[in-house]
Enzyme design. Structure first.
Site, short mmCIF file in Angstrom:
data_model
loop_
_atom_site.label_atom_id
_atom_site.label_comp_id
_atom_site.label_asym_id
_atom_site.label_seq_id
_atom_site.Cartn_x
_atom_site.Cartn_y
_atom_site.Cartn_z
N ALA A 250 0.88 -1.18 0.00
CA ALA A 250 0.00 0.00 0.00
C ALA A 250 0.91 1.22 0.00
CB ALA A 250 -0.90 -0.01 1.23
N LYS A 251 0.85 1.98 -1.11
CA LYS A 251 1.80 3.08 -1.27
C LYS A 251 1.64 4.11 -0.16
CE LYS A 251 2.41 2.49 -6.14
NZ LYS A 251 1.95 2.84 -7.45
N ARG A 252 0.45 4.17 0.41
CA ARG A 252 0.23 5.18 1.44
C ARG A 252 0.59 4.68 2.84
NH1 ARG A 252 -2.83 6.13 -2.53
NH2 ARG A 252 -2.84 8.19 -3.44
#
Ligand code: GLU
Length: 282
Positions: A250-252
């Site tokens: 999850a890039k965030r």
């Protein structure tokens, strides 16, 4: 021949574990052979690209010690090169204007029931491919917005089968799985696929390294290279960095953020080691 690689981030978010690994992979492939590592900012998406993300990416790359050779290339400076490639494909009769809105395409696909999917999503049903030229010209003259699409089947008829190299393996491309891709839009002088092949050739890239999620894209990109008479690079797709539990990163996620890890006192070596530890197995 000296290897030339590149890292080509889109400045739509800060660097994270996955993109930092992609940068390191390209840097390392160049440095282990005494080659060059270039940096290209893929900022054609005017709606999402932000100067502050570019600044953060550059700052993190410097901190990681992934220094690049030569000036930074920005796709937003390269419209003239994209236009001349488009002119060439237009002259060769391999493109057509497409007046469909995204909405119209979605409706048409919904009405058709099952729609074939390609690597970039649903395949364009080809609605505008058969519009007579005089009619298309009249609509353009009247100011109707349009995109330029590649007539992929016609392009393949022109080139015949296209192959590319993944290191020393030969892969036969299947560009038709993409359908008639967009080459440019009113608000973007080149699509991702078109810009990548033009820029890689213009900057002398000999080895394209990137995540395996982009491996299918090579099939359509090598077709464009062949049509434009550009030299084919070799490709080396790397496995993707996953989150610690083995799911998609999850890039965030905070743990994925390079800035967050820097703030927590990690060294560049620790960050790269974490990325390598979280590589998928395939
Ligand atoms: N700009 C693309 C991305 O951030 C990478 C393009 C490429 O490596 O071909 O996913």
């Amino acid at each position: 021949m000296n290897v030339v690689t590149r890292f080509a981030p889109s400045p739509t978010g800060p660097l994270h574990l996955g993109s930092a690994y992609a940068a390191w992979f390209a840097w390392n492939a160049a440095k282990e052979t005494g080659g060059k590592f270039l940096l290209r900012i893929e900022d054609l998406d005017q709606g999402r690209a932000r100067p502050e993300f570019e600044a953060a990416i550059l700052d993190d790359l410097r901190w990681l010690g992934l220094d690049w050779d030569g000036p930074i290339i920005r796709q937003s400076d390269r419209s003239a090169a994209y236009q001349s490639a488009l002119d060439q494909l237009n002259r060769d009769g391999l493109t057509y204007p497409c007046f469909c809105t995204r909405r119209a395409i979605a409706d048409e696909i919904a009405n058709a029931g099952a729609a074939p999917h390609g690597p970039d999503g649903p395949i364009y049903p080809g609605t505008c491919r058969t519009i007579p030229k005089a009619d298309a010209d009249a609509r353009i003259y009247d100011g109707e917005a349009y995109a330029i699409r590649l007539n992929t089947a016609a392009a393949i008829t022109r080139t015949g089968a296209v192959q590319w190299r993944e290191d020393s393996d030969t892969v036969t491309a299947d560009p038709l799985q993409f359908g008639d891709i967009v080459l440019s839009r009113k608000d973007a002088p080149a699509s991702y696929h078109l810009a990548v092949v033009i820029d890689d050739a213009a900057s002398g890239v000999t080895l394209v390294t990137r995540g395996s999620d982009l491996k299918p894209a090579t099939d359509i990109q090598v077709l464009l290279q062949r049509l434009l008479g550009l030299p084919p690079p070799t490709y080396r797709h790397h496995t993707l960095v996953l989150s610690p539990d083995g799911t998609r990163l999850a890039k965030r996620a905070k743990s994925a953020s390079i800035a967050e890890r820097r703030g927590a006192g990690e060294t560049p070596d620790m960050v790269l080691a974490a990325a390598k530890q979280q590589l998928s197995q395939g």
